[in-house]
Design a protein around this motif. Sequence first.
Motif, PDB file in Angstrom:
ATOM      1  N   GLU A 293       0.768  -1.382  -0.002  1.00  0.00           N
ATOM      2  CA  GLU A 293       0.014   0.062  -0.075  1.00  0.00           C
ATOM      3  C   GLU A 293       1.030   1.484  -0.063  1.00  0.00           C
ATOM      4  O   GLU A 293       0.615   2.057  -0.746  1.00  0.00           O
ATOM      5  CB  GLU A 293      -1.077  -0.032   1.310  1.00  0.00           C
ATOM      6  N   ILE A 294       1.716   1.220   0.855  1.00  0.00           N
ATOM      7  CA  ILE A 294       2.852   2.534   0.948  1.00  0.00           C
ATOM      8  C   ILE A 294       3.670   2.618  -0.184  1.00  0.00           C
ATOM      9  O   ILE A 294       3.828   3.842  -0.784  1.00  0.00           O
ATOM     10  CB  ILE A 294       3.684   2.354   2.353  1.00  0.00           C
ATOM     11  N   THR A 295       4.106   1.678  -0.837  1.00  0.00           N
ATOM     12  CA  THR A 295       4.936   1.653  -2.221  1.00  0.00           C
ATOM     13  C   THR A 295       4.008   2.145  -3.420  1.00  0.00           C
ATOM     14  O   THR A 295       4.551   2.852  -3.773  1.00  0.00           O
ATOM     15  CB  THR A 295       5.328   0.198  -2.543  1.00  0.00           C
ATOM     16  N   ASN A 296       2.670   1.952  -3.217  1.00  0.00           N
ATOM     17  CA  ASN A 296       1.616   2.521  -4.513  1.00  0.00           C
ATOM     18  C   ASN A 296       1.568   3.691  -4.003  1.00  0.00           C
ATOM     19  O   ASN A 296       1.156   4.409  -5.387  1.00  0.00           O
ATOM     20  CB  ASN A 296       0.555   1.340  -4.192  1.00  0.00           C
ATOM     21  N   ASP A 306      -3.841   6.749   6.262  1.00  0.00           N
ATOM     22  CA  ASP A 306      -3.641   5.809   7.196  1.00  0.00           C
ATOM     23  C   ASP A 306      -2.944   6.430   8.307  1.00  0.00           C
ATOM     24  O   ASP A 306      -1.885   6.916   8.084  1.00  0.00           O
ATOM     25  CB  ASP A 306      -2.731   4.579   6.536  1.00  0.00           C
ATOM     26  N   LYS A 307      -3.308   6.456   9.457  1.00  0.00           N
ATOM     27  CA  LYS A 307      -2.756   6.786  10.756  1.00  0.00           C
ATOM     28  C   LYS A 307      -2.400   5.646  11.616  1.00  0.00           C
ATOM     29  O   LYS A 307      -1.986   6.164  12.812  1.00  0.00           O
ATOM     30  CB  LYS A 307      -3.811   7.910  11.414  1.00  0.00           C
ATOM     31  N   ASP A 308      -2.341   4.418  11.184  1.00  0.00           N
ATOM     32  CA  ASP A 308      -2.172   3.433  12.293  1.00  0.00           C
ATOM     33  C   ASP A 308      -0.606   3.345  12.462  1.00  0.00           C
ATOM     34  O   ASP A 308       0.060   3.918  11.924  1.00  0.00           O
ATOM     35  CB  ASP A 308      -2.662   2.154  11.689  1.00  0.00           C
ATOM     36  N   LEU A 313       5.004   3.751  11.440  1.00  0.00           N
ATOM     37  CA  LEU A 313       6.505   3.135  11.518  1.00  0.00           C
ATOM     38  C   LEU A 313       7.026   2.615  10.095  1.00  0.00           C
ATOM     39  O   LEU A 313       8.356   3.023  10.076  1.00  0.00           O
ATOM     40  CB  LEU A 313       6.121   1.638  12.133  1.00  0.00           C
ATOM     41  N   MET A 314       6.323   2.154   9.146  1.00  0.00           N
ATOM     42  CA  MET A 314       7.089   1.747   7.961  1.00  0.00           C
ATOM     43  C   MET A 314       7.224   2.865   7.241  1.00  0.00           C
ATOM     44  O   MET A 314       8.262   2.868   6.414  1.00  0.00           O
ATOM     45  CB  MET A 314       5.848   0.723   7.237  1.00  0.00           C
TER      46      MET A 314
END
Length: 593
Positions: A293-296, A306-308, A313-314
Amino acid sequence: MIEATTWLHGLTLSLSKLASVVATLAILRVLLWLFNILVLLPPFDPLKSLPGPDGGYFQSYINEAMNPNVSPDTHESWVKEHGRTFRFNGFGKFDYRLLSFDFRIVSHVLTSPTYEKPWQTRSFLSRLIGRGIFSMEGQVHKIQRKIISPAFSSQALKHMTPVMYQKAQELRERWLKILSSSATSRSTTEPEKTGDTIIDVSHWISRASFDVIGLAGFNYNFHALGEESEPVYMAYRRMFAIADRGLNFRGLLDLYAPWLRILWPGRDNTVIDESLKIIDRAGRKLVANKKAEITNENCCAQEKSDKDLLSLLMKSNMSSDPSKRLTDQELLEQCSTFLLAGSDSTSVAISWALHFLSLDAAIQDRLREELNSLSVSIDKANDGPPSSRFPVTSLPNTRPMFSAYSLEEDWDRLDSLPFLDAVVRETLRFSPPVHSTIRVAMKDDYIPISHPIKLQDGTLLQKGDHVAIRKGSYIHIPIEGLNYSEELWGSDVRTFNPDRWFNLPPQVRPPAHPGIGNLMTFSFGPHACLGNKFSTTEMKIFLATLLTNFIFAPAPDTEIQKGNSILTRPFIKDKWELGTQLPLTVHKIHSDN
């Protein structure tokens, strides 16, 4: 054929002799180790000169020092007799350990790289939650902490509060249904008892808190409040049910001879292994999906909300120096750490808060009045009835939900309530989730002191002098003991008194008291709890939601005691085999109350 048989016989004899030699060497090594530990080293231990309780050569005071049901009395008597700093027998006189109520000593031990968690503690924690920030030391811990810290910033935390409100409200609804069902079933036979029932609050709050960390930590809903069937949640519960029983003889064997788990796993190890496999599979999938998701997001320039904790952390990990990034395995192990620290420790604290409030109706009513007054002021400020961003169905004949606080901007108002803050702090002082911690000296050292120590030979060490520590010595940090120190907090130290926080003695204010929020509960220094604000935020939101809808009282004929393993949990006296329980009488507050 005969030659082959002879050769095999000779080989068997050779292997037998080799095994015999290896076994003999192993036994000799163990005997030498025992001789060194029991005979050679004790006479030269510098802790021998310190004051402390006497006892037989193999007499242990570990239970007296670490059992929360007796340690307050033990600590008080030891301090009165020996002063603020003394030694006591670990497993015997050959195992002297340092215990101090001198903040100069405590600060030195918790901030110096000379002292680390014992390998036994780290091995035990690593077995359950991996090589996360709780179980690592040195440079590895430093790198992990640097990467993880941004995920616990004030702004990041504020974005997580809606999840806490959502689960607090969901818990409220579940309890209202339980009370309604219980009242209906008893209405014909016991009409005078239709307003309340007994609820094991620790069990339910544990489920709610697990859901909170699932969503706030990983944007993953375990649905533990709905049905206790989700595989990862059940795996954790089974695993920690075993851990909560404490480290027995078999557990000690596993620490010192981990290969036994392969040759002779036993029931507990089998359950733990199966649970870890379930958690590992789910965690790997979660980390992989989140990374994708983050890479995309980075590739497509999409704006994500996303605030989890895992997302934060990632992202922090990706922006770090490549040589100092966490691997996927390390990220996975941080997830396990978040689940333990973010769910169990907080749920335990909320449970203890409700227990203490149930024992004092005046304090409970005063806090409820403060919460209700804020609810009214927010309604007026919002110019209408409270609204919620979460779709929650209200039940009839109940006070309006505490949903006015579900907007992030209202969190500041709730956080500023003075008596709520005092109740939370007093709960954390009175029953810290972690009873105590241990460090071991990695090399010989001299620890500075602030309070006098009278040695066994009559020599008086004064402020500015030092206590000598040899490599391998254990130092116990009495977290609850310092929170219970009469010299620090006054004569009413064993009374649950939130009002003390409006007029603290000078000795527990900064800089005299180095702990976070004037408490030792979250420790301090390089290993201070990063999630302290996360925990207190969740405590306040849950207490606000529950106390404006329910009245709590002790369950009849039930005495609650503390049990200490990884965390200090509530148990019913003489019913330890039933596990963690905190039954309370819960009464529904009607709209006309």
